[in-house]
Design an enzyme around this catalytic site. Structure first.
Site, PDB file in Angstrom:
ATOM      1  N   LYS A 182       0.861  -1.186   0.000  1.00  0.00           N
ATOM      2  CA  LYS A 182       0.000   0.000   0.000  1.00  0.00           C
ATOM      3  C   LYS A 182       0.894   1.231   0.000  1.00  0.00           C
ATOM      4  CE  LYS A 182      -1.950   2.754   2.892  1.00  0.00           C
ATOM      5  NZ  LYS A 182      -2.007   3.990   2.065  1.00  0.00           N
ATOM      6  N   GLU A 258      10.034   1.437  10.604  1.00  0.00           N
ATOM      7  CA  GLU A 258      11.042   2.493  10.433  1.00  0.00           C
ATOM      8  C   GLU A 258      10.281   3.803  10.508  1.00  0.00           C
ATOM      9  OE1 GLU A 258      12.811   5.501   9.103  1.00  0.00           O
ATOM     10  OE2 GLU A 258      12.765   4.538   7.127  1.00  0.00           O
ATOM     11  N   CYS A 292      13.447  11.269   6.593  1.00  0.00           N
ATOM     12  CA  CYS A 292      13.437  10.866   8.001  1.00  0.00           C
ATOM     13  C   CYS A 292      14.831  10.964   8.617  1.00  0.00           C
ATOM     14  CB  CYS A 292      12.892   9.448   8.134  1.00  0.00           C
ATOM     15  SG  CYS A 292      13.791   8.197   7.188  1.00  0.00           S
ATOM     16  N   GLU A 386       9.904  16.333  14.959  1.00  0.00           N
ATOM     17  CA  GLU A 386      10.223  16.093  13.556  1.00  0.00           C
ATOM     18  C   GLU A 386       9.374  17.030  12.695  1.00  0.00           C
ATOM     19  OE1 GLU A 386      10.982  12.311  10.657  1.00  0.00           O
ATOM     20  OE2 GLU A 386       9.049  12.361  11.689  1.00  0.00           O
TER      21      GLU A 386
END
Length: 492
Positions: A182, A258, A292, A386
């Protein structure tokens, strides 16, 4: 839903070797963040499509040829797929660029070649990696088999749509699993093209399936909670990773996560500043900071912080925003209006937190210029959360112990960088940092044999090389009696 556009390209789910639309006709559009117009239309899948895809993957695993092929036969098909990826590099690169604004030169020279490399590496790795044999003096021969786990659900992020999807599916396929992939709803097209190419390469129907849709109350939630799934591999935001793990726990489905990061970048007094600036710019601003691993939390020794910041700002100002489809563009727009609002929200509060914007700021449209921020306190959200945009904070430090403590004082632990000419310090600091990867005098250099993953809110588990083999297989011990000794050896 965006209105129908005359030049909108239509793509479907790929389930059981066929490209199909949603049963109820529901759909969504992929919007080019540079032009603001829809360019691709995808079927909006949900629980029904998830069921169909898992059933197709289960049939292909339980009765199809893929898990029963030798690793060398699967390698041939995966290498053929890698060849097709490179033959179609322009189309694949442009799809990622139109989906999420990535500069096409990056898509073309980095992401697409790395996709092919992932496919080749894991295809070869499955053939060449030895299994264990355990010497015995009891008249028995013991060894390990690595059997494919079964049906793998892979959920890929929007920032490296094709490359990170291949990082997930390549080891799963190489070890004989079947996959339901997906993609993120913001960047769904390139992996649909990849699934078409897989069929062209000779991959049996049902081995690689693609289902489009959203996460909560949609295809993503249905797949992660599905009882017919044997492994889930997810890359994305940390809170979403928690939801994935919670759904998987219902059926004790193993997960590899992750997740987010707040990469620290440490520049010591003895660093080569030219080298440190060059790598720091890449670490902070590549893909408009939508990485990331981005080195968005930068610490420079007090003796060099002024000179380093001046050079960093000058380098950042040379990154001129432009049309991501132009080969000369190095900085594209952010991926969506919602994400642009999130990133600029942090910019709006810099002054309130006592910081200063040394260069950068919001641009036109969905652009944010490479931004360098100084003067923020330790608890400012710009330094702790983040952001996933081209914003980097610069903070001075005085001692090695001080900066190690600063780096480790974070809920994230995906990666860090350090710049120093002192070899002993490099090893000492690398050993002290609680992160999954440390780069010394470089950034984003990958060895696909090495473990990749993070600690804390940056994830769960490791992938890469034998670490991927451990996750995507069920290791099995086989003990064969070959002598007359009736001693069974050590008990359980």
């Amino acid at each position: 839903m965006a209105g129908q556009q005359p030049d909108v390209e239509v793509f479907g789910h790929v389930i059981g070797g066929e490209e199909v639309t949603a049963g109820d006709g529901a759909h969504f559009d992929s919007v080019d963040p540079y032009t603001g117009t829809a360019w691709a239309r995808l079927p909006l899948g949900g629980a029904a499509e998830a069921d169909l895809a898992v059933a197709a993957a289960r049939r292909a695993f339980d009765t199809g040829p893929w898990p029963r092929m030798g690793a060398a036969e699967r390698r041939t098909i995966l290498h053929r797929l890698a060849d097709l990826v490179l033959e179609n590099r322009e189309l694949l690169a442009l799809a990622d660029t139109r989906d999420m604004g990535k500069p096409v030169t990056q898509s073309l020279t980095k992401d697409v070649p790395r996709t092919a490399e992932n496919l080749r590496f894991f295809a070869d790795h499955a053939c060449l990696t030895p299994a264990e044999v355990y010497p015995s003096d009891t008249g028995h021969h013991a060894y390990t088999r690595y059997e494919p786990a079964g049906v793998v659900v892979a959920i890929a992020p929007w920032n490296f749509p094709l490359m990170l999807a291949s990082w997930k599916i390549a080891p799963a396929l190489a070890w004989g699993n079947t996959v339901v992939l997906k993609p993120a709803e913001d960047s769904p097209v390139s992996v649909t093209m990849l699934a078409r190419l897989a069929l062209e390469a000779g991959m049996p129907p049902g081995v690689l399936n693609v289902v489009h849709g959203y996460g909560p109350d949609s295809a993503g939630a249905a797949l992660t909670a599905h009882p017919g799934v044997d492994r889930i591999t997810f890359t994305g935001e940390s809170s979403t990773g928690v939801a994935v793990a919670r759904a998987a726990a219902t059926h004790l489905t193993p997960v590899s996560l992750e997740l987010g990061g707040k990469g620290a970048n440490v520049v010591f007094a003895d660093a080569d500043l030219d080298q440190a600036v060059e790598w720091s710019v890449r670490a902070a601003f590549t893909n408009a900071g939508q990485v990331c691993l981005a080195g968005s939390r930068l610490y420079a020794h007090r003796s060099v912080v002024g000179e380093f910041t001046r050079r960093l700002c000058a380098a950042a100002e040379r990154l001129v925003p432009g049309d991501p489809k132009d080969p000369g563009t190095l900085l594209g727009p952010l991926s969506s209006e919602a994400h642009h609002d999130k990133v600029t929200g942090y910019l709006d509060t810099v002054t309130a937190w006592g910081g200063s914007v040394e260069t950068g700021g919001a641009g036109s449209g969905l652009f944010v210029r490479p931004t360098v921020i100084t003067g923020l306190p330790k608890d400012a959200p710009h330094r702790t959360e983040e952001i996933f945009g081209p914003l980097v904070t610069v903070t001075p430090f005085d001692t090695e112990d001080e900066v190690v403590a600063e780096v480790n004082d974070s809920p994230y632990g995906l990666n860090a960088m350090l710049f120093t000419e002192d070899l002993s310090r490099a090893h000492r600091v690398a050993a002290s940092l609680r992160v999954g990867t440390v780069w010394v005098n470089c950034f984003f250099v990958r060895d696909l044999r090495a473990p990749f993953g993070g600690v804390g809110r940056s994830g769960l588990g490791r992938e890469g090389g034998t670490y991927s083999r451990e996750f995507f297989t069920e290791p099995k011990a086989v003990v064969v009696r070959i002598g007359d000794d009736t001693d069974t050896g050590a008990g359980a």
